[in-house]
Design a protein around this motif. Structure first.
Motif, PDB file in Angstrom:
ATOM      1  N   HIS A  31      18.053   3.414  44.128  1.00 44.46           N
ATOM      2  CA  HIS A  31      16.796   4.301  43.805  1.00 44.46           C
ATOM      3  C   HIS A  31      15.478   3.047  43.184  1.00 44.46           C
ATOM      4  N   LEU A  32      16.204   2.639  41.959  1.00 44.90           N
ATOM      5  CA  LEU A  32      16.185   1.717  41.278  1.00 44.90           C
ATOM      6  C   LEU A  32      15.003   0.262  42.140  1.00 44.90           C
ATOM      7  N   ASP A  33      15.609  -0.282  42.856  1.00 45.19           N
ATOM      8  CA  ASP A  33      14.904  -0.881  43.813  1.00 45.19           C
ATOM      9  C   ASP A  33      13.739  -0.450  44.258  1.00 45.19           C
ATOM     10  N   LYS A  34      13.679   0.864  44.606  1.00 44.60           N
ATOM     11  CA  LYS A  34      12.635   0.796  45.363  1.00 44.60           C
ATOM     12  C   LYS A  34      11.515   1.427  44.958  1.00 44.60           C
ATOM     13  N   LEU A  35      11.645   1.450  42.985  1.00 41.54           N
ATOM     14  CA  LEU A  35      11.217   2.316  42.158  1.00 41.54           C
ATOM     15  C   LEU A  35      10.145   0.393  41.435  1.00 41.54           C
ATOM     16  N   VAL A  36      10.907  -0.394  41.886  1.00 44.10           N
ATOM     17  CA  VAL A  36      10.514  -2.002  41.755  1.00 44.10           C
ATOM     18  C   VAL A  36       9.700  -1.849  42.959  1.00 44.10           C
ATOM     19  N   ASP A  37       9.879  -1.921  43.688  1.00 40.53           N
ATOM     20  CA  ASP A  37       9.489  -2.295  45.198  1.00 40.53           C
ATOM     21  C   ASP A  37       8.425  -1.459  44.999  1.00 40.53           C
ATOM     22  N   ALA A  38       7.887  -0.485  44.624  1.00 34.06           N
ATOM     23  CA  ALA A  38       6.332   0.077  44.829  1.00 34.06           C
ATOM     24  C   ALA A  38       5.592  -0.230  43.360  1.00 34.06           C
ATOM     25  N   GLY A  39       6.392  -1.284  41.998  1.00 32.55           N
ATOM     26  CA  GLY A  39       5.581  -1.178  41.781  1.00 32.55           C
ATOM     27  C   GLY A  39       5.373  -0.389  40.228  1.00 32.55           C
ATOM     28  N   LEU A  40       6.287   0.299  40.059  1.00 34.48           N
ATOM     29  CA  LEU A  40       6.721   1.268  39.121  1.00 34.48           C
ATOM     30  C   LEU A  40       7.138   0.842  37.837  1.00 34.48           C
ATOM     31  N   LEU A  41       8.381   0.578  38.827  1.00 32.56           N
ATOM     32  CA  LEU A  41       9.863  -0.259  37.197  1.00 32.56           C
ATOM     33  C   LEU A  41       9.581  -2.108  37.388  1.00 32.56           C
ATOM     34  N   THR A  42       9.747  -2.772  36.310  1.00 27.92           N
ATOM     35  CA  THR A  42       9.853  -4.315  36.622  1.00 27.92           C
ATOM     36  C   THR A  42      10.996  -4.413  36.216  1.00 27.92           C
ATOM     37  N   VAL A  43      11.822  -5.536  36.282  1.00 30.99           N
ATOM     38  CA  VAL A  43      13.332  -5.603  36.054  1.00 30.99           C
ATOM     39  C   VAL A  43      13.322  -6.741  35.123  1.00 30.99           C
ATOM     40  N   THR A  44      13.692  -6.532  34.056  1.00 28.54           N
ATOM     41  CA  THR A  44      14.010  -7.481  32.717  1.00 28.54           C
ATOM     42  C   THR A  44      15.476  -6.925  32.221  1.00 28.54           C
ATOM     43  N   ALA A  45      15.644  -8.951  32.038  1.00 29.11           N
ATOM     44  CA  ALA A  45      16.815  -8.984  30.876  1.00 29.11           C
ATOM     45  C   ALA A  45      17.965  -7.662  29.998  1.00 29.11           C
ATOM     46  N   ALA A  46      19.075  -7.647  30.674  1.00 26.15           N
ATOM     47  CA  ALA A  46      19.560  -6.585  30.061  1.00 26.15           C
ATOM     48  C   ALA A  46      19.742  -7.300  28.154  1.00 26.15           C
ATOM     49  N   THR A  64       1.617   1.479  35.762  1.00 28.66           N
ATOM     50  CA  THR A  64       1.224   2.221  37.110  1.00 28.66           C
ATOM     51  C   THR A  64       0.839   3.161  35.808  1.00 28.66           C
ATOM     52  N   ASP A  65      -0.243   3.900  36.983  1.00 22.38           N
ATOM     53  CA  ASP A  65      -0.633   5.518  36.613  1.00 22.38           C
ATOM     54  C   ASP A  65      -0.075   6.031  37.546  1.00 22.38           C
ATOM     55  N   VAL A  66       0.877   7.560  37.670  1.00 19.68           N
ATOM     56  CA  VAL A  66       1.370   7.710  38.621  1.00 19.68           C
ATOM     57  C   VAL A  66       1.262   9.276  38.528  1.00 19.68           C
ATOM     58  N   ARG A  67       0.240   9.806  39.530  1.00 16.78           N
ATOM     59  CA  ARG A  67       0.472  10.872  40.022  1.00 16.78           C
ATOM     60  C   ARG A  67       0.139  11.833  41.556  1.00 16.78           C
ATOM     61  N   VAL A  68       0.956  12.520  41.712  1.00 14.51           N
ATOM     62  CA  VAL A  68       1.345  12.943  43.066  1.00 14.51           C
ATOM     63  C   VAL A  68       0.955  14.143  43.245  1.00 14.51           C
ATOM     64  N   SER A  69       0.523  14.345  44.088  1.00 14.34           N
ATOM     65  CA  SER A  69      -0.553  15.657  44.590  1.00 14.34           C
ATOM     66  C   SER A  69      -0.380  15.598  46.538  1.00 14.34           C
ATOM     67  N   ILE A  70       0.448  17.076  46.300  1.00 18.05           N
ATOM     68  CA  ILE A  70       0.064  16.977  47.838  1.00 18.05           C
ATOM     69  C   ILE A  70      -0.138  18.730  48.538  1.00 18.05           C
ATOM     70  N   PRO A  71      -1.042  18.905  49.148  1.00 21.49           N
ATOM     71  CA  PRO A  71      -2.242  18.195  49.620  1.00 21.49           C
ATOM     72  C   PRO A  71      -2.852  17.073  48.634  1.00 21.49           C
ATOM     73  N   ASP A  72      -3.044  15.971  49.119  1.00 25.57           N
ATOM     74  CA  ASP A  72      -4.366  14.747  47.846  1.00 25.57           C
ATOM     75  C   ASP A  72      -4.922  15.850  47.247  1.00 25.57           C
ATOM     76  N   ARG A  73      -5.131  15.335  46.036  1.00 27.61           N
ATOM     77  CA  ARG A  73      -6.721  16.113  45.361  1.00 27.61           C
ATOM     78  C   ARG A  73      -7.721  14.604  44.957  1.00 27.61           C
ATOM     79  N   GLN A  74      -8.440  14.803  44.533  1.00 33.11           N
ATOM     80  CA  GLN A  74      -9.211  14.324  44.332  1.00 33.11           C
ATOM     81  C   GLN A  74     -10.811  14.390  43.231  1.00 33.11           C
ATOM     82  N   HIS A  75     -10.089  15.502  41.793  1.00 30.91           N
ATOM     83  CA  HIS A  75     -11.000  15.465  41.002  1.00 30.91           C
ATOM     84  C   HIS A  75     -11.710  14.319  40.344  1.00 30.91           C
ATOM     85  N   ASP A  76     -10.676  13.048  40.437  1.00 31.99           N
ATOM     86  CA  ASP A  76     -11.578  11.509  39.565  1.00 31.99           C
ATOM     87  C   ASP A  76     -12.481  12.044  40.475  1.00 31.99           C
ATOM     88  N   VAL A  77     -12.544  12.113  41.672  1.00 29.43           N
ATOM     89  CA  VAL A  77     -14.593  11.736  42.956  1.00 29.43           C
ATOM     90  C   VAL A  77     -15.473  12.639  41.411  1.00 29.43           C
TER      91      VAL A  77
END
Length: 211
Positions: A31-46, A64-77
């Motif tokens: 899961h951590l590697d998936k979050l890295v691939d999505a740009g939500l986490l970065t890998v650093t030295a321990a 990165t700001d994370v906002r999840v809504s299903i169905p998609d909402r466009q309140h920023d528009v």
């Protein structure tokens, strides 16, 4: 796990992340590697002392700001339209008129972008509706082609704000989509108010011609 890492404000190892959520280190690594691939986490030295062999990976939250809504909402528009309406409001128009004007202008700009990739050929109703679908999907309308000449919008991207001020929000929504059709430069389709419970108040359909 992502929330835990954000709260730490320091690099978090796989073992620490696994312990926090009660899963195996191997599953945590997946899961951590998936979050890295999505740009939500970065890998650093321990930060912990190095063990024998490779130093363990550690993870920090990206900016990165994370906002999840299903169905998609466009309140920023809506927020952008209202902000621009306030900034460009003139003495000879009401606040609502300003919002509708800006919504239409925003739709026209979006329609022109869509038209740019279609060449200069004339758009018939079926092709125009097909050309509209990418924008409708992108903005969370969940379009459904109920017939060759009509698209119903199964989701309102401005819900639940439309329930607080339906006349204003639905008016802005209609102005936005009508502007999009104008920007698409086709008289073959139109945005029509057609409210249905639980759905968007607008549908796109072939232009009705007088009998």
């Amino acid at each position: 796990m992502f929330e835990f890492i954000r709260r730490q404000r320091r690099p978090v190892t796989r073992d620490q992340a696994a312990d926090e959520v009660g899963i195996s280190r191997k599953l945590a690594a997946f899961h951590l590697d998936k979050l890295v691939d999505a740009g939500l986490l970065t890998v650093t030295a321990a930060a912990e002392p190095r063990r024998v062999g490779r130093a363990p990976k550690a993870y920090t939250a990206s900016e990165t700001d994370v906002r999840v809504s299903i169905p998609d909402r466009q309140h920023d528009v809506l927020a952008t339209i209202l902000l621009d309406a306030v900034l460009t409001h003139t003495p000879d128009e009401t606040a609502t008129e300003a919002a509708l004007r800006v919504a239409r202008q925003s739709g026209i700009a979006s329609g022109r972008q869509g038209r740019a990739g279609l060449g200069g050929s004339r758009l018939g109703p079926e092709r125009a509706l097909t050309a509209s679908e990418p924008m409708l999907i992108q903005h969370g309308y969940e379009p459904e082609r109920v017939s060759p000449l009509c698209i119903r919008l199964r989701s309102c991207p401005f819900h639940p704000l439309n329930t607080r001020a339906p006349d204003l929000v639905c008016g802005m929504n209609h102005a936005l989509l009508a502007g999009f059709v104008t920007g698409l430069d086709t008289p073959a389709i139109e945005a029509v108010l057609h409210p249905e419970p639980g759905e968007c108040c607008v549908e796109l359909q072939a232009t009705r011609r007088p009998v």
